[in-house]
Motif scaffolding. Structure first.
Motif, PDB file in Angstrom:
ATOM      1  N   HIS A 134      76.380  55.216  -1.057  1.00  0.00           N
ATOM      2  CA  HIS A 134      76.763  56.628  -1.064  1.00  0.00           C
ATOM      3  C   HIS A 134      78.246  56.821  -1.433  1.00  0.00           C
ATOM      4  N   GLY A 135      78.458  57.517  -2.550  1.00  0.00           N
ATOM      5  CA  GLY A 135      79.820  57.851  -2.970  1.00  0.00           C
ATOM      6  C   GLY A 135      80.547  56.794  -3.766  1.00  0.00           C
ATOM      7  N   ARG A 136      79.945  55.620  -3.917  1.00  0.00           N
ATOM      8  CA  ARG A 136      80.684  54.481  -4.498  1.00  0.00           C
ATOM      9  C   ARG A 136      80.292  54.164  -5.930  1.00  0.00           C
ATOM     10  N   SER A 137      79.459  54.969  -6.552  1.00  0.00           N
ATOM     11  CA  SER A 137      78.974  54.601  -7.893  1.00  0.00           C
ATOM     12  C   SER A 137      80.139  54.422  -8.867  1.00  0.00           C
ATOM     13  N   LEU A 138      81.187  55.229  -8.745  1.00  0.00           N
ATOM     14  CA  LEU A 138      82.303  55.123  -9.681  1.00  0.00           C
ATOM     15  C   LEU A 138      83.075  53.816  -9.514  1.00  0.00           C
ATOM     16  N   ALA A 139      83.115  53.308  -8.303  1.00  0.00           N
ATOM     17  CA  ALA A 139      83.798  52.033  -8.077  1.00  0.00           C
ATOM     18  C   ALA A 139      83.012  50.895  -8.735  1.00  0.00           C
ATOM     19  N   PHE A 140      81.678  50.922  -8.564  1.00  0.00           N
ATOM     20  CA  PHE A 140      80.829  49.912  -9.221  1.00  0.00           C
ATOM     21  C   PHE A 140      80.958  50.038 -10.739  1.00  0.00           C
ATOM     22  N   ALA A 141      80.919  51.286 -11.225  1.00  0.00           N
ATOM     23  CA  ALA A 141      80.966  51.536 -12.672  1.00  0.00           C
ATOM     24  C   ALA A 141      82.295  51.062 -13.261  1.00  0.00           C
ATOM     25  N   THR A 142      83.378  51.246 -12.520  1.00  0.00           N
ATOM     26  CA  THR A 142      84.698  50.790 -12.973  1.00  0.00           C
ATOM     27  C   THR A 142      84.692  49.271 -13.149  1.00  0.00           C
ATOM     28  N   GLY A 143      84.082  48.586 -12.210  1.00  0.00           N
ATOM     29  CA  GLY A 143      83.969  47.123 -12.295  1.00  0.00           C
ATOM     30  C   GLY A 143      83.179  46.694 -13.522  1.00  0.00           C
ATOM     31  N   VAL A 144      82.080  47.387 -13.785  1.00  0.00           N
ATOM     32  CA  VAL A 144      81.245  47.054 -14.949  1.00  0.00           C
ATOM     33  C   VAL A 144      82.056  47.226 -16.228  1.00  0.00           C
ATOM     34  N   LYS A 145      82.724  48.361 -16.345  1.00  0.00           N
ATOM     35  CA  LYS A 145      83.447  48.682 -17.588  1.00  0.00           C
ATOM     36  C   LYS A 145      84.615  47.715 -17.823  1.00  0.00           C
ATOM     37  N   LEU A 146      85.345  47.365 -16.753  1.00  0.00           N
ATOM     38  CA  LEU A 146      86.494  46.472 -16.932  1.00  0.00           C
ATOM     39  C   LEU A 146      86.054  45.048 -17.250  1.00  0.00           C
ATOM     40  N   SER A 147      84.930  44.626 -16.661  1.00  0.00           N
ATOM     41  CA  SER A 147      84.517  43.237 -16.890  1.00  0.00           C
ATOM     42  C   SER A 147      83.752  43.094 -18.196  1.00  0.00           C
ATOM     43  N   ASN A 148      83.111  44.172 -18.657  1.00  0.00           N
ATOM     44  CA  ASN A 148      82.402  44.091 -19.931  1.00  0.00           C
ATOM     45  C   ASN A 148      82.600  45.385 -20.721  1.00  0.00           C
ATOM     46  N   PRO A 149      83.756  45.506 -21.369  1.00  0.00           N
ATOM     47  CA  PRO A 149      84.104  46.778 -22.033  1.00  0.00           C
ATOM     48  C   PRO A 149      83.200  47.140 -23.206  1.00  0.00           C
ATOM     49  N   GLU A 150      82.377  46.191 -23.660  1.00  0.00           N
ATOM     50  CA  GLU A 150      81.439  46.482 -24.747  1.00  0.00           C
ATOM     51  C   GLU A 150      80.370  47.476 -24.307  1.00  0.00           C
ATOM     52  N   LEU A 151      80.099  47.496 -23.014  1.00  0.00           N
ATOM     53  CA  LEU A 151      79.034  48.357 -22.500  1.00  0.00           C
ATOM     54  C   LEU A 151      79.518  49.789 -22.349  1.00  0.00           C
ATOM     55  N   ARG A 152      78.605  50.720 -22.627  1.00  0.00           N
ATOM     56  CA  ARG A 152      78.865  52.118 -22.337  1.00  0.00           C
ATOM     57  C   ARG A 152      78.435  52.339 -20.895  1.00  0.00           C
ATOM     58  N   VAL A 153      79.213  53.069 -20.109  1.00  0.00           N
ATOM     59  CA  VAL A 153      78.869  53.238 -18.692  1.00  0.00           C
ATOM     60  C   VAL A 153      78.732  54.727 -18.356  1.00  0.00           C
ATOM     61  N   VAL A 154      77.607  55.051 -17.741  1.00  0.00           N
ATOM     62  CA  VAL A 154      77.316  56.443 -17.385  1.00  0.00           C
ATOM     63  C   VAL A 154      76.987  56.516 -15.896  1.00  0.00           C
ATOM     64  N   VAL A 155      77.646  57.428 -15.202  1.00  0.00           N
ATOM     65  CA  VAL A 155      77.388  57.606 -13.766  1.00  0.00           C
ATOM     66  C   VAL A 155      76.654  58.921 -13.536  1.00  0.00           C
ATOM     67  N   PHE A 156      75.608  58.871 -12.726  1.00  0.00           N
ATOM     68  CA  PHE A 156      74.963  60.086 -12.238  1.00  0.00           C
ATOM     69  C   PHE A 156      75.268  60.203 -10.751  1.00  0.00           C
ATOM     70  N   THR A 157      75.760  61.371 -10.366  1.00  0.00           N
ATOM     71  CA  THR A 157      76.147  61.519  -8.980  1.00  0.00           C
ATOM     72  C   THR A 157      75.910  62.955  -8.525  1.00  0.00           C
ATOM     73  N   GLY A 158      75.952  63.156  -7.212  1.00  0.00           N
ATOM     74  CA  GLY A 158      75.741  64.492  -6.668  1.00  0.00           C
ATOM     75  C   GLY A 158      77.042  65.071  -6.147  1.00  0.00           C
ATOM     76  N   ASP A 159      76.987  66.325  -5.731  1.00  0.00           N
ATOM     77  CA  ASP A 159      78.191  66.973  -5.217  1.00  0.00           C
ATOM     78  C   ASP A 159      78.575  66.390  -3.855  1.00  0.00           C
ATOM     79  N   GLY A 160      77.578  66.025  -3.058  1.00  0.00           N
ATOM     80  CA  GLY A 160      77.887  65.364  -1.789  1.00  0.00           C
ATOM     81  C   GLY A 160      78.429  63.972  -2.065  1.00  0.00           C
ATOM     82  N   ASP A 161      77.779  63.293  -2.989  1.00  0.00           N
ATOM     83  CA  ASP A 161      78.110  61.919  -3.339  1.00  0.00           C
ATOM     84  C   ASP A 161      79.555  61.781  -3.851  1.00  0.00           C
ATOM     85  N   SER A 162      79.970  62.667  -4.737  1.00  0.00           N
ATOM     86  CA  SER A 162      81.286  62.488  -5.366  1.00  0.00           C
ATOM     87  C   SER A 162      82.316  63.571  -5.069  1.00  0.00           C
ATOM     88  N   ALA A 163      81.932  64.568  -4.256  1.00  0.00           N
ATOM     89  CA  ALA A 163      82.954  65.545  -3.860  1.00  0.00           C
ATOM     90  C   ALA A 163      83.246  65.411  -2.371  1.00  0.00           C
TER      91      ALA A 163
END
Ligand SMILES: Cc1ncc(C[n+]2csc(CCOP(=O)(O)OP(=O)(O)O)c2C)c(N)n1
Ligand code: SF4
Ligand SMILES: [Mg+2]
Lengths: 276, 74
Positions: free
Chosen positions: A76-105
């Motif tokens: 809960h709330g951490r998808s952007l942290a995981f996504a940041t790790g994915v993008k930095l370790s493999n910048p070739e990949l496109r990364v898309v996050v889906f989140t809710g208002d509770g989740d990310s606000a």
């Protein structure tokens, strides 16, 4: 399963056996899912080169299990942290996050602000149904003032975040807001966000006919879409309107579209400079 | 002129009624009978009025409806 009438986007991009959406009848999350598949299709992107990440909540069930791609359904709330790790370790990949208002606000609010500040190359689609849908309709930091929810039976005493302004102030490269009524504009924004070399943020005001609808007395999802159309004001027009005039309105449009080097690219350049 | 075919997937439709309400030409109506899946499906009552604008398709949360349209000579 009726095989004769399967939507072409499902045939192309959905995981076999997961065609049925997990959401309640008329929920806006499915509209957002379709828009993303359409944006990917129009850009002819390879699903194997995209990683989707989501948190916890109804909206976080948009990419998993439906999308036939790599999907990280995180905490809960951490998808952007995981996504940041994915993008930095493999910048070739496109990364898309889906989140809710509770989740990310709420619980993940700081992750959202920091990801925008870092300008990390992630497209974030935040489905704002203005409530905690999955847990039963509790008030969220995005619930409009005065609105009744399960935990604010006399009306919400607080005021909601303007998430687009928040993310803009934090430094995002692309910021837009639409509603689930504005599907074509949403697809066009998603295409821009998918190609953007910086942090992109799209807020989608969405209907939750079950948890939000029950308390505000509108259970018909189509009626909610008609209301979204009526109360939406384009950004350009809203500039000349007073705070009072904008009361109860949804300001839609593209707020930010700039070019600035993203974190993953800057990090790659640094590694190259150091011959790593 | 367009030759239009409307596809409705009865296994995916949850009967939310968005297509019925958003169609500008009132092509659909709500079924009077409940389906074996417990859903009041949309039924096509004015198929000839469909202009293939795809508003129903794009707003369907379940990807349960889509339009096939072909240009044909008059
Ligand atoms: C650490 C943690 N705290 C609380 C919860 C309970 N919880 C699950 S979903 C949710 C809110 C989801 O709201 P939102 O992100 O707006 O998603 P929606 O269901 O509205 O799409 C909460 C509080 C949890 N799963 N984990
Ligand atoms: S509770 Fe609301 S947000 Fe969650 S699936 Fe149902 S309608 Fe959608
Ligand atoms: Mg929510």
């Amino acid at each position: 399963m009726d095989q004769k009438h399967v939507h072409p986007l499902l045939v192309k991009y959905a995981r076999i056996g997961a065609y049925k959406q997990p959401h309640c009848p008329g929920c806006g999350n499915g509209i957002v899912a379709q828009c993303m598949l359409r944006a990917i299709d129009e850009l002819k992107l390879d699903m194997d080169k995209i990683v989707f990440a989501s948190g916890i909540g109804c909206s976080s069930w948009i990419p998993s299990p439906l999308f036939n791609a790599d999907v990280l359904h995180t905490t809960h709330g951490r998808s952007l942290a995981f996504a940041t790790g994915v993008k930095l370790s493999n910048p070739e990949l496109r990364v898309v996050v889906f989140t809710g208002d509770g989740d990310s606000a709420a619980i993940g609010g700081n992750h959202l602000i920091q990801a925008a500040r870092k300008n990390i190359e992630i497209l974030t689609v935040l489905v704002n149904n203005r409530i905690y849908g999955m847990t039963g309709g509790q008030v969220a930091p995005t619930t409009p003032h005065g609105v009744k929810t399960k935990t604010t039976p006399y009306g919400n005493l607080e005021y909601p975040f303007d998430l687009c302004k928040l993310v803009e102030a934090a430094g995002a490269s692309y910021v837009a807001r639409w509603t689930t009524f504005h599907t074509r504009q949403l697809v066009s924004s998603m295409k821009k966000g998918l190609l953007k070399k910086g942090f992109s943020f799209i807020e989608v005001i969405s209907q939750c006919p079950v948890q939000y609808g029950t308390f505000v007395g509108i259970r018909d999802p189509a009626e909610m879409l008609h209301i979204f159309r009526k109360i939406s004001v384009p950004f350009e027009k809203a500039k000349n309107m007073s705070r009072e005039e904008l009361e109860g309105k949804i300001v839609i449009g593209e707020f930010v579209d700039i070019e600035r080097t993203g974190l993953a690219e800057a990090y790659q350049r640094l590694l190259e400079m150091m011959n790593l | 002129m367009k030759k239009v075919r409307i596809h409705i997937n009865e296994d995916l439709c949850k009967g939310c009624g968005i297509c019925i309400s958003l169609c500008p030409n009132k092509v659909f109506a709500k079924s009077e009978e409940i389906s074996s899946k417990g859903v009041f499906l949309p039924v096509i009552i004015h198929g000839d009025k469909c202009i293939a604008c795809r508003i129903c398709e794009e707003h369907c949360p379940d990807l349960a409806i889509f339009i096939e349209a072909q240009d044909v000579e008059k």
